[in-house]
Design an enzyme around this catalytic site. Structure first.
Site, PDB file in Angstrom:
ATOM      1  N   ALA A  70       0.923  -1.209  -0.063  1.00 45.27           N
ATOM      2  CA  ALA A  70      -0.028  -0.027   0.137  1.00 45.27           C
ATOM      3  C   ALA A  70       0.878   1.207  -0.059  1.00 45.27           C
ATOM      4  O   ALA A  70       2.112   1.110   0.384  1.00 45.27           O
ATOM      5  CB  ALA A  70      -0.863   0.002   1.267  1.00 45.27           C
ATOM      6  N   GLY A 115       0.406  -5.393   0.563  1.00 47.26           N
ATOM      7  CA  GLY A 115      -0.397  -5.358  -0.271  1.00 47.26           C
ATOM      8  C   GLY A 115       0.139  -5.937  -1.571  1.00 47.26           C
ATOM      9  O   GLY A 115      -0.974  -6.781  -2.207  1.00 47.26           O
ATOM     10  N   GLU A 118      -0.136  -9.612  -1.183  1.00 43.16           N
ATOM     11  CA  GLU A 118      -1.587  -9.845  -0.668  1.00 43.16           C
ATOM     12  C   GLU A 118      -2.416  -9.903  -2.159  1.00 43.16           C
ATOM     13  O   GLU A 118      -3.354 -10.809  -2.360  1.00 43.16           O
ATOM     14  CB  GLU A 118      -2.527  -8.824   0.171  1.00 43.16           C
ATOM     15  N   GLU A 138       3.575  -5.142   7.421  1.00 47.33           N
ATOM     16  CA  GLU A 138       2.426  -4.267   8.176  1.00 47.33           C
ATOM     17  C   GLU A 138       2.522  -4.079   9.706  1.00 47.33           C
ATOM     18  O   GLU A 138       2.453  -2.975  10.186  1.00 47.33           O
ATOM     19  CB  GLU A 138       0.882  -4.849   7.932  1.00 47.33           C
TER      20      GLU A 138
HETATM   21  N1  CO8 Z   1       4.487   3.281  -0.512  1.00 50.21           N
HETATM   22  C1  CO8 Z   1       4.886   4.514  -0.992  1.00 50.21           C
HETATM   23  N2  CO8 Z   1       6.077   4.648  -1.421  1.00 50.21           N
HETATM   24  C2  CO8 Z   1       6.795   3.568  -1.465  1.00 50.21           C
HETATM   25  C3  CO8 Z   1       6.505   2.232  -1.069  1.00 50.21           C
HETATM   26  C4  CO8 Z   1       5.315   2.221  -0.516  1.00 50.21           C
HETATM   27  N3  CO8 Z   1       4.850   1.178   0.164  1.00 50.21           N
HETATM   28  N4  CO8 Z   1       7.550   1.456  -1.043  1.00 50.21           N
HETATM   29  C5  CO8 Z   1       8.503   2.161  -1.812  1.00 50.21           C
HETATM   30  N5  CO8 Z   1       8.236   3.494  -1.903  1.00 50.21           N
HETATM   31  C6  CO8 Z   1       9.027   4.606  -2.698  1.00 50.21           C
HETATM   32  C7  CO8 Z   1      10.107   4.990  -1.754  1.00 50.21           C
HETATM   33  O1  CO8 Z   1       9.142   6.187  -1.144  1.00 50.21           O
HETATM   34  C8  CO8 Z   1      10.883   5.740  -2.843  1.00 50.21           C
HETATM   35  O2  CO8 Z   1      10.443   7.080  -3.345  1.00 50.21           O
HETATM   36  P1  CO8 Z   1      11.133   8.188  -3.269  1.00 50.21           P
HETATM   37  O3  CO8 Z   1      12.369   7.552  -4.183  1.00 50.21           O
HETATM   38  O4  CO8 Z   1      10.187   9.309  -4.081  1.00 50.21           O
HETATM   39  O5  CO8 Z   1      11.586   8.633  -1.864  1.00 50.21           O
HETATM   40  C9  CO8 Z   1      11.058   4.772  -3.816  1.00 50.21           C
HETATM   41  O6  CO8 Z   1       9.598   4.001  -3.888  1.00 50.21           O
HETATM   42  C10 CO8 Z   1      12.077   3.464  -3.760  1.00 50.21           C
HETATM   43  O7  CO8 Z   1      12.103   2.961  -2.279  1.00 50.21           O
HETATM   44  P2  CO8 Z   1      13.204   3.059  -1.448  1.00 50.21           P
HETATM   45  O8  CO8 Z   1      14.038   4.366  -1.637  1.00 50.21           O
HETATM   46  O9  CO8 Z   1      12.815   3.114  -0.068  1.00 50.21           O
HETATM   47  O10 CO8 Z   1      14.175   1.924  -1.930  1.00 50.21           O
HETATM   48  P3  CO8 Z   1      14.940   0.941  -1.086  1.00 50.21           P
HETATM   49  O11 CO8 Z   1      15.561  -0.032  -2.196  1.00 50.21           O
HETATM   50  O12 CO8 Z   1      15.753   1.758   0.073  1.00 50.21           O
HETATM   51  O13 CO8 Z   1      13.831  -0.071  -0.205  1.00 50.21           O
HETATM   52  C11 CO8 Z   1      12.167  -1.281   0.223  1.00 50.21           C
HETATM   53  C12 CO8 Z   1      12.941  -0.672  -0.829  1.00 50.21           C
HETATM   54  C13 CO8 Z   1      12.613  -2.257   1.126  1.00 50.21           C
HETATM   55  C14 CO8 Z   1      10.754  -2.107  -0.851  1.00 50.21           C
HETATM   56  C15 CO8 Z   1      11.202  -0.039   0.868  1.00 50.21           C
HETATM   57  O14 CO8 Z   1      11.143   0.896  -0.081  1.00 50.21           O
HETATM   58  C16 CO8 Z   1      10.143  -0.323   1.831  1.00 50.21           C
HETATM   59  O15 CO8 Z   1      10.270  -0.774   2.810  1.00 50.21           O
HETATM   60  N6  CO8 Z   1       9.211  -0.025   1.306  1.00 50.21           N
HETATM   61  C17 CO8 Z   1       7.637  -0.136   1.792  1.00 50.21           C
HETATM   62  C18 CO8 Z   1       7.463  -1.506   2.057  1.00 50.21           C
HETATM   63  C19 CO8 Z   1       6.168  -1.717   3.188  1.00 50.21           C
HETATM   64  O16 CO8 Z   1       6.168  -1.547   4.322  1.00 50.21           O
HETATM   65  N7  CO8 Z   1       4.983  -2.049   2.494  1.00 50.21           N
HETATM   66  C20 CO8 Z   1       3.986  -2.318   3.299  1.00 50.21           C
HETATM   67  C21 CO8 Z   1       2.824  -1.046   3.293  1.00 50.21           C
HETATM   68  S1  CO8 Z   1       1.616  -1.626   4.378  1.00 50.21           S
HETATM   69  C22 CO8 Z   1       0.392  -2.514   3.125  1.00 50.21           C
HETATM   70  O17 CO8 Z   1       0.773  -2.852   2.111  1.00 50.21           O
HETATM   71  C23 CO8 Z   1      -0.925  -2.692   3.814  1.00 50.21           C
HETATM   72  C24 CO8 Z   1      -1.742  -3.176   2.893  1.00 50.21           C
HETATM   73  C25 CO8 Z   1      -3.153  -3.137   3.346  1.00 50.21           C
HETATM   74  C26 CO8 Z   1      -4.224  -3.518   2.377  1.00 50.21           C
HETATM   75  C27 CO8 Z   1      -5.551  -2.614   2.682  1.00 50.21           C
HETATM   76  C28 CO8 Z   1      -5.891  -1.434   1.614  1.00 50.21           C
HETATM   77  C29 CO8 Z   1      -7.289  -1.145   1.780  1.00 50.21           C
END
Ligand code: CO8
Length: 272
Positions: A70, A115, A118, A138
């Site tokens: 998400a 997500g 998922e 999450e």
């Molecule tokens: N949301 C928004 N932006 C994201 C996300 C995300 N989940 N993941 C990555 N990005 C963006 C980063 O902000 C970054 O953007 P910018 O360059 O503009 O800052 C770009 O993508 C690249 O990411 P990183 O610079 O962080 O890259 P890294 O190689 O350092 O790290 C990771 C990659 C490990 C994937 C890291 O980005 C990360 O941890 N991302 C978040 C992962 C996460 O926690 N996902 C779970 C989210 S919660 C969820 O999915 C709940 C679902 C519920 C469903 C119900 C819906 C109604």
């Protein structure tokens, strides 16, 4: 440049019986913005309704991965329970996937988190490249999986492994994912993944669409209903198929020895 949905967050291609959905926010590792989720649900409904589409494939555009979950930046903007409920009600991809009777294949490379995982769990066949990384982060965000993760994961890999992933948020490699059945096929490389997915999707698309839909329905039901009910459903669906033109044609083709081509082995054997 700030994120502006100037590009389509979802791309859809329909070729030779395959409806291919590509998540298309590569700069954000295809994070699931509200717009993306909404378009994703629309695309699923349209492909489900399209009689020329027999199989659906879901993949993520860009180098980084399938989907990083998400959009956390949007999460931070939700301030009330009412807003959160509205967002879920409008775009529940989990429910949208459940309505699809056609087989759905996930083609997973790189990050497949939250997500993103998922969505993959809502698919019927999960195929991965060797660099795929799976996880449910999450809990580290003060959340729980909300797109079907707490329910579908255990049904696929068993309660113990699922509970471990949900509570610890630890990531899993492609090979670990294959060993516990989270994915069933690991291709030799990213390029091979696209090829393997297309090959398998084409093979499925060439089969009778009623049989595919009934096979999916009966097999999915096996984890939700008791055995006598499941066997009854299977029997009913089996009987219904007896009279379809597709089945008659397939039986005739077998007699004429014209449909004896086996499924290609490339993807099935890759990754051990
Ligand atoms: N949301 C928004 N932006 C994201 C996300 C995300 N989940 N993941 C990555 N990005 C963006 C980063 O902000 C970054 O953007 P910018 O360059 O503009 O800052 C770009 O993508 C690249 O990411 P990183 O610079 O962080 O890259 P890294 O190689 O350092 O790290 C990771 C990659 C490990 C994937 C890291 O980005 C990360 O941890 N991302 C978040 C992962 C996460 O926690 N996902 C779970 C989210 S919660 C969820 O999915 C709940 C679902 C519920 C469903 C119900 C819906 C109604």
């Amino acid at each position: 440049m700030p994120e502006a949905e100037s590009v389509e967050p979802i791309l859809v291609d329909r070729t030779a019986g395959i409806g291919w959905i590509r998540l298309n926010r590569p700069r954000q590792i295809n994070a699931l913005s509200l717009a993306l989720r909404s378009d994703f649900c629309t695309a699923l409904a349209e492909l489900q309704a399209d009689r020329d589409v027999h199989v659906i494939v879901i993949s993520g555009n860009g180098e980084r991965g399938f989907c990083a979950g998400a959009d956390i930046k949007e999460f931070a903007e939700v301030h009330s329970l009412t807003e959160a409920r509205q967002a879920r009600a409008v775009v529940s991809w989990s429910a949208a996937m459940e309505r699809v009777t056609k087989p759905i294949i996930a083609a997973i490379h790189g990050y497949c988190l939250g997500g993103g995982l998922e969505i993959a769990l809502g698919c019927d066949i999960r195929m991965a490249s060797p660099d795929a990384v799976f996880g449910l982060p999450e809990i580290t965000l003060g959340q729980i999986p909300g797109g079907g993760g707490t329910q579908r994961l255990a049904r696929i890999i068993g309660l113990g492994r699922a509970m471990d992933m949900v509570l610890t948020a630890e990531r899993m490699s492609a090979l670990e994912a294959k060993s516990c059945g989270l994915v069933t096929r690991v291709s030799e490389s990213r390029d091979a993944l696209e090829y393997d997915v297309r090959t398998l999707a084409s093979a499925l698309a060439s089969r009778g669409s009623a049989a595919l839909a009934f096979a999916k329905e009966a097999t999915k039901a096996s984890t939700d209903v008791d055995l006598p009910s499941g066997l009854r459903l299977e029997g009913d669906l089996f009987t219904l198929l007896m009279s379809t033109p597709e089945r008659m044609a397939a039986a005739k083709a077998f007699q004429n020895k014209s449909n004896r081509a086996p499924l290609p082995l490339t993807a099935a054997v890759a990754g051990g």
